[in-house]
Design a protein around this motif. Sequence first.
Motif, short mmCIF file in Angstrom:
data_model
loop_
_atom_site.label_atom_id
_atom_site.label_comp_id
_atom_site.label_asym_id
_atom_site.label_seq_id
_atom_site.Cartn_x
_atom_site.Cartn_y
_atom_site.Cartn_z
N ALA A 135 3.51 5.97 -5.53
CA ALA A 135 3.41 6.08 -7.00
C ALA A 135 2.23 6.96 -7.39
O ALA A 135 2.32 7.76 -8.35
N LEU A 136 1.11 6.84 -6.67
CA LEU A 136 -0.06 7.67 -6.96
C LEU A 136 0.27 9.14 -6.74
O LEU A 136 -0.12 10.02 -7.54
N GLU A 193 -5.07 23.88 -12.22
CA GLU A 193 -6.08 24.59 -11.44
C GLU A 193 -7.30 23.74 -11.12
O GLU A 193 -8.23 24.24 -10.49
N ARG A 194 -7.29 22.51 -11.53
CA ARG A 194 -8.46 21.67 -11.27
C ARG A 194 -8.53 21.31 -9.78
O ARG A 194 -7.57 20.83 -9.18
N GLU A 195 -9.71 21.48 -9.19
CA GLU A 195 -9.93 21.16 -7.78
C GLU A 195 -9.77 19.67 -7.51
O GLU A 195 -9.28 19.25 -6.46
N GLU A 196 -10.19 18.85 -8.49
CA GLU A 196 -10.12 17.41 -8.31
C GLU A 196 -8.68 16.93 -8.13
O GLU A 196 -8.40 16.01 -7.32
N VAL A 197 -7.75 17.55 -8.87
CA VAL A 197 -6.35 17.14 -8.77
C VAL A 197 -5.78 17.49 -7.41
O VAL A 197 -5.10 16.69 -6.75
N ARG A 198 -6.08 18.75 -6.97
CA ARG A 198 -5.57 19.16 -5.65
C ARG A 198 -6.17 18.30 -4.55
O ARG A 198 -5.48 17.89 -3.60
N MET A 199 -7.47 18.00 -4.63
CA MET A 199 -8.12 17.18 -3.61
C MET A 199 -7.55 15.76 -3.59
O MET A 199 -7.32 15.18 -2.53
N SER A 200 -7.30 15.19 -4.77
CA SER A 200 -6.73 13.84 -4.85
C SER A 200 -5.33 13.80 -4.24
O SER A 200 -4.97 12.84 -3.53
N ALA A 201 -4.53 14.84 -4.49
CA ALA A 201 -3.18 14.88 -3.92
C ALA A 201 -3.24 14.98 -2.39
O ALA A 201 -2.47 14.33 -1.68
N THR A 202 -4.18 15.79 -1.91
CA THR A 202 -4.33 15.93 -0.45
C THR A 202 -4.75 14.61 0.20
O THR A 202 -4.21 14.19 1.22
N LEU A 232 0.06 12.17 -9.49
CA LEU A 232 -0.74 13.38 -9.25
C LEU A 232 0.13 14.63 -9.35
O LEU A 232 -0.32 15.70 -9.80
N ALA A 233 1.37 14.52 -8.89
CA ALA A 233 2.28 15.66 -8.99
C ALA A 233 2.56 16.00 -10.45
O ALA A 233 2.65 17.19 -10.83
N ARG A 234 2.68 14.97 -11.30
CA ARG A 234 2.88 15.21 -12.73
C ARG A 234 1.67 15.89 -13.35
O ARG A 234 1.79 16.80 -14.15
N LEU A 235 0.48 15.42 -12.94
CA LEU A 235 -0.74 16.06 -13.46
C LEU A 235 -0.83 17.50 -13.00
O LEU A 235 -1.32 18.37 -13.76
N ALA A 236 -0.39 17.78 -11.78
CA ALA A 236 -0.49 19.15 -11.29
C ALA A 236 0.43 20.11 -12.04
O ALA A 236 0.20 21.32 -12.06
N ARG A 237 1.48 19.56 -12.65
CA ARG A 237 2.39 20.42 -13.42
C ARG A 237 1.86 20.71 -14.82
O ARG A 237 2.41 21.55 -15.53
N ASP A 238 0.81 20.00 -15.22
CA ASP A 238 0.18 20.27 -16.53
C ASP A 238 -0.65 21.54 -16.39
O ASP A 238 -1.58 21.60 -15.57
N PRO A 239 -0.35 22.58 -17.22
CA PRO A 239 -1.10 23.85 -17.10
C PRO A 239 -2.61 23.66 -17.26
O PRO A 239 -3.39 24.37 -16.61
N ALA A 283 0.83 -1.21 0.00
CA ALA A 283 0.00 0.00 0.00
C ALA A 283 0.86 1.25 0.00
O ALA A 283 0.55 2.23 -0.69
N GLY A 284 1.94 1.25 0.79
CA GLY A 284 2.79 2.44 0.85
C GLY A 284 3.42 2.76 -0.49
O GLY A 284 3.42 3.93 -0.93
#
Length: 402
Positions: free
Chosen positions: A232-233, A248-257, A237-244, A226-227
């Motif tokens: 890896a997840l 700004e998508r709330e779903e990405v930030r929430m998933s990372a949190t 998510l960090a890679r997706l957050a770097r995509d312009p 699991a760890g």
Amino acid sequence: MNDPVTASDTTALDGHVPSLLQPHHGSCAQRLFTPLNIAAYVTWLAVCLAVIDFAELRAGDPREWLGVTALLAFLALFVACAARAVSAGMQRVPWLVAAEGLLVLLAEWSLRGGQTAVLLIIVAGQMVLLWPMRAFVAYMLALNVAIGAMWFERAGSLPPVLLSLLPVLGFQAFAALTGHYAGSRELAREHLARVNAELLATRRLLEESARSGERLKLSRELHDVAGHSLTALKLNLARLARDPALAEREEVRMSATLADELLGQIRQVVSTLRAHDGLDLRAALEALAHPVAGTRIEVDVEDGLRVDDLDQAEALLRCAQEAITNALRHGRASRIVVRLDRNRGVLELAVANDGIAPAKIDAGNGLTGMRERIAALGGTLELVPTPPRGLRVLARLPERTA
């Protein structure tokens, strides 16, 4: 486990206290006035009333006074035996009972009442569980031959002597066999209780070992599977957050949190499981401390102490088992304290009792087995008398991981 720690055990039934001297707990009055002891007192009084010539006693006949003195001394020794049954002088009781038999002979020689021989029934009831069987039979036979010789001297004919002596012999045999079988039954009951406690302790150790293995397996799977997946997840998510287009998508930030929180929770669970690694011996030691009449067994384990190595845990458990058995069987302890703690990386098991402190400690099979088991794991074993009475068994094992 069944070997004595002293060489002074002279009991016929492995140290069992005779039924006339039980129970070996409670107050002194309770010990002295058990139903069997009361029956002995009544028998003694009846014999005294039958054989003492009070007219001769008032006249100051030396022989009559000698006989009365012997009867009073017999009673005093009987009371002393009952009192010593739970004291440090238990090893002297067999000789006190033997002296009772000699006092019966003296009383019979002095008073010439005939009924004095009835007191040998009391002697037989005590001695059968205090002396080896052959010694008991030989001694009682010698006492009865001496009684028969006195009667023959007075009667001058053998048949009347035999007719009078046979009922007394029959009652002595009955008292001896009753005491012997009662003692054997009590020994069997105590043995079964000890075996049951040992089996319960072993089961507790096995259960704790199984739980420890499951905790270790679960913590490793949570950390490794699991760890790693959550890590890896988080990277994805960090890679997706770097995509312009997605930054700004709330779903990405929430998933990372959520991924961060879940990874933290898993790490916390793994840490908690790791904190409970090892074996908790408290339940196993408490299983050994089964209720014993007249003996209080206390178990004190340091808070949070866990033994990482199964071999060490088993060695400590067997050492405590042997020490408790010897304290009960040979020390006749009324209080046993089992203490397990950790001191500078060393596991220390101390078993102290307030029983009979042996004058000399002989290495029987049980003690030798304890030493070998502890030494094989790099530890030491000490047996230290604690005057005025008692013995302390101290086992030390250097801590090691499984």
